[in-house]
Design a protein around this motif. Structure first.
Motif, PDB file in Angstrom:
ATOM      1  N   HIS A  56      -2.934 -44.434 -32.400  1.00 27.50           N
ATOM      2  CA  HIS A  56      -4.127 -44.747 -31.603  1.00 27.50           C
ATOM      3  C   HIS A  56      -3.930 -44.489 -30.108  1.00 27.50           C
ATOM      4  O   HIS A  56      -2.809 -44.547 -29.607  1.00 27.50           O
ATOM      5  CB  HIS A  56      -4.488 -46.224 -31.768  1.00 27.50           C
ATOM      6  N   CYS A  73     -10.548 -53.688 -39.921  1.00 28.22           N
ATOM      7  CA  CYS A  73      -9.318 -53.116 -40.475  1.00 28.22           C
ATOM      8  C   CYS A  73      -9.083 -53.611 -41.907  1.00 28.22           C
ATOM      9  O   CYS A  73      -8.971 -54.815 -42.136  1.00 28.22           O
ATOM     10  CB  CYS A  73      -8.133 -53.491 -39.588  1.00 28.22           C
ATOM     11  N   PRO A  74      -8.989 -52.695 -42.871  1.00 30.58           N
ATOM     12  CA  PRO A  74      -8.847 -53.130 -44.266  1.00 30.58           C
ATOM     13  C   PRO A  74      -7.485 -53.730 -44.588  1.00 30.58           C
ATOM     14  O   PRO A  74      -7.343 -54.411 -45.597  1.00 30.58           O
ATOM     15  CB  PRO A  74      -9.082 -51.840 -45.060  1.00 30.58           C
ATOM     16  N   VAL A  75      -6.476 -53.472 -43.757  1.00 30.02           N
ATOM     17  CA  VAL A  75      -5.148 -54.021 -44.055  1.00 30.02           C
ATOM     18  C   VAL A  75      -4.714 -55.086 -43.036  1.00 30.02           C
ATOM     19  O   VAL A  75      -3.557 -55.503 -43.028  1.00 30.02           O
ATOM     20  CB  VAL A  75      -4.085 -52.899 -44.130  1.00 30.02           C
ATOM     21  N   CYS A  77      -4.061 -55.147 -39.770  1.00 31.81           N
ATOM     22  CA  CYS A  77      -2.847 -54.848 -39.003  1.00 31.81           C
ATOM     23  C   CYS A  77      -3.100 -54.797 -37.499  1.00 31.81           C
ATOM     24  O   CYS A  77      -2.258 -54.354 -36.743  1.00 31.81           O
ATOM     25  CB  CYS A  77      -2.214 -53.553 -39.495  1.00 31.81           C
ATOM     26  N   ILE A  78      -4.278 -55.273 -37.061  1.00 29.78           N
ATOM     27  CA  ILE A  78      -4.538 -55.372 -35.611  1.00 29.78           C
ATOM     28  C   ILE A  78      -4.509 -56.842 -35.222  1.00 29.78           C
ATOM     29  O   ILE A  78      -5.199 -57.670 -35.824  1.00 29.78           O
ATOM     30  CB  ILE A  78      -5.906 -54.760 -35.243  1.00 29.78           C
ATOM     31  N   ILE A  99      -0.760 -53.363 -32.863  1.00 26.45           N
ATOM     32  CA  ILE A  99      -1.045 -52.715 -34.148  1.00 26.45           C
ATOM     33  C   ILE A  99       0.279 -52.574 -34.883  1.00 26.45           C
ATOM     34  O   ILE A  99       1.269 -52.093 -34.320  1.00 26.45           O
ATOM     35  CB  ILE A  99      -1.715 -51.345 -33.957  1.00 26.45           C
ATOM     36  N   CYS A 104      -0.531 -49.872 -40.991  1.00 20.22           N
ATOM     37  CA  CYS A 104      -1.689 -49.018 -40.687  1.00 20.22           C
ATOM     38  C   CYS A 104      -1.705 -47.781 -41.578  1.00 20.22           C
ATOM     39  O   CYS A 104      -0.685 -47.151 -41.803  1.00 20.22           O
ATOM     40  CB  CYS A 104      -1.643 -48.604 -39.219  1.00 20.22           C
ATOM     41  N   MET A 105      -2.883 -47.438 -42.083  1.00 19.82           N
ATOM     42  CA  MET A 105      -2.986 -46.246 -42.937  1.00 19.82           C
ATOM     43  C   MET A 105      -3.832 -45.151 -42.283  1.00 19.82           C
ATOM     44  O   MET A 105      -4.274 -44.228 -42.938  1.00 19.82           O
ATOM     45  CB  MET A 105      -3.526 -46.615 -44.309  1.00 19.82           C
ATOM     46  N   PHE A 106      -4.097 -45.301 -40.992  1.00 20.93           N
ATOM     47  CA  PHE A 106      -4.757 -44.262 -40.196  1.00 20.93           C
ATOM     48  C   PHE A 106      -6.121 -43.872 -40.781  1.00 20.93           C
ATOM     49  O   PHE A 106      -6.466 -42.706 -40.842  1.00 20.93           O
ATOM     50  CB  PHE A 106      -3.838 -43.037 -40.041  1.00 20.93           C
ATOM     51  N   CYS A 107      -6.844 -44.899 -41.216  1.00 32.94           N
ATOM     52  CA  CYS A 107      -8.149 -44.646 -41.830  1.00 32.94           C
ATOM     53  C   CYS A 107      -9.238 -44.492 -40.784  1.00 32.94           C
ATOM     54  O   CYS A 107     -10.324 -44.021 -41.079  1.00 32.94           O
ATOM     55  CB  CYS A 107      -8.502 -45.787 -42.771  1.00 32.94           C
ATOM     56  N   SER A 108      -9.003 -44.961 -39.561  1.00 30.89           N
ATOM     57  CA  SER A 108      -9.957 -44.843 -38.457  1.00 30.89           C
ATOM     58  C   SER A 108     -11.145 -45.805 -38.562  1.00 30.89           C
ATOM     59  O   SER A 108     -12.083 -45.696 -37.795  1.00 30.89           O
ATOM     60  CB  SER A 108     -10.456 -43.391 -38.359  1.00 30.89           C
ATOM     61  N   LEU A 109     -11.108 -46.743 -39.494  1.00 28.82           N
ATOM     62  CA  LEU A 109     -12.236 -47.668 -39.644  1.00 28.82           C
ATOM     63  C   LEU A 109     -12.344 -48.638 -38.467  1.00 28.82           C
ATOM     64  O   LEU A 109     -13.373 -49.255 -38.258  1.00 28.82           O
ATOM     65  CB  LEU A 109     -12.098 -48.469 -40.951  1.00 28.82           C
ATOM     66  N   CYS A 110     -11.269 -48.779 -37.698  1.00 30.23           N
ATOM     67  CA  CYS A 110     -11.305 -49.672 -36.532  1.00 30.23           C
ATOM     68  C   CYS A 110     -12.004 -49.014 -35.349  1.00 30.23           C
ATOM     69  O   CYS A 110     -12.419 -49.689 -34.420  1.00 30.23           O
ATOM     70  CB  CYS A 110      -9.884 -50.055 -36.141  1.00 30.23           C
ATOM     71  N   MET A 121      -8.527 -42.560 -32.347  1.00 31.29           N
ATOM     72  CA  MET A 121      -7.329 -41.997 -32.954  1.00 31.29           C
ATOM     73  C   MET A 121      -6.777 -40.897 -32.056  1.00 31.29           C
ATOM     74  O   MET A 121      -7.509 -40.008 -31.626  1.00 31.29           O
ATOM     75  CB  MET A 121      -7.623 -41.421 -34.348  1.00 31.29           C
TER      76      MET A 121
HETATM   77  S1  SF4 Z   1      -6.605 -46.911 -38.618  1.00 32.71           S
HETATM   78 FE1  SF4 Z   1      -7.310 -48.186 -40.359  1.00 32.71          FE
HETATM   79  S2  SF4 Z   1      -5.495 -49.294 -41.039  1.00 32.71           S
HETATM   80 FE2  SF4 Z   1      -5.020 -48.484 -38.974  1.00 32.71          FE
HETATM   81  S3  SF4 Z   1      -5.549 -50.128 -37.549  1.00 32.71           S
HETATM   82 FE3  SF4 Z   1      -7.380 -48.839 -37.755  1.00 32.71          FE
HETATM   83  S4  SF4 Z   1      -8.591 -49.781 -39.422  1.00 32.71           S
HETATM   84 FE4  SF4 Z   1      -6.508 -50.633 -39.543  1.00 32.71          FE
END
Ligand code: SF4
Ligand code: SF4
Length: 179
Positions: A56, A73-75, A77-78, A99, A104-110, A121
């Motif tokens: 990030h 964040c689905p996991v 981790c923030i 973070i 983190c799985m780099f999903c970009s949902l945050c 990202m």
């Molecule tokens: S990229 Fe996805 S897993 Fe990583 S901090 Fe953002 S929401 Fe969470």
């Protein structure tokens, strides 16, 4: 009889097409050059795609501590730490924005829910570290140029941030600036 013959032909053709794919990739492994013959990494950066999702970038100056990224964040981790700003300032002072890159799985949902556009990202893909602690990056403790999103995240900056106990900067009017 005809049905039996048709099934045999179909089985043979299916097997042959499967074997063709296997053989094709087998040959490619001999034709392909080594990674280092394409890229002089780490001396020269590896080209990445425009929408690549790397580590990030975060702008501490713009973050309002709303927690929307952490909730998205689905996991989980923030980790955000904040204090209520002292009057007449309003809002929060973000004292920690960590973070955990082991999760983190780099999903970009945050990134999308951020109302201040201060989290997105980056293009960096290499943060080598020797311990799990090195994978937990507190952006509020990074050197200013990195914390403000001007420089990319790098192992040296992360290492330096582990020695800092206070946030590197807080909004003026609410507390004293620190460098
Ligand atoms: S990229 Fe996805 S897993 Fe990583 S901090 Fe953002 S929401 Fe969470
Ligand atoms: S959503 Fe954006 S403004 Fe809100 S806490 Fe996260 S980074 Fe800061």
């Amino acid at each position: 009889m005809y049905a039996w013959l048709r099934n045999v032909i179909r089985a043979i053709s299916t097997l042959a097409s499967g074997m063709y794919v296997t053989l094709w990739y087998f040959v490619q492994t001999y034709r392909r050059r080594t990674f280092t013959s394409h890229f002089a990494y780490p001396e020269n950066p590896i080209p990445i795609r425009p929408r690549y999702r790397g580590f990030h970038r975060f702008d501490l100056t713009a973050c309002i501590g709303c927690d929307k990224c952490a909730r998205a964040c689905p996991v989980d981790c923030i980790y955000i730490e904040k204090e209520k700003a002292v009057a007449p300032a309003k809002g929060f002072i973000v004292t920690g924005f960590a973070i955990d890159y082991t999760k983190c799985m780099f999903c970009s949902l945050c990134v999308d829910p951020c109302p201040a556009d201060c989290l997105y990202m980056g293009s960096n893909h290499d943060i080598s570290c020797y311990t799990r602690d090195g994978c937990i990056v507190d952006f509020a403790k990074l050197p200013l140029t990195v914390a403000w999103g001007q420089d990319t995240l790098n192992p040296t900056a992360i290492h330096e941030s582990k020695k800092v106990s206070l946030p590197v900067w807080t909004k003026s009017g609410s507390s004293t600036n620190k460098t």
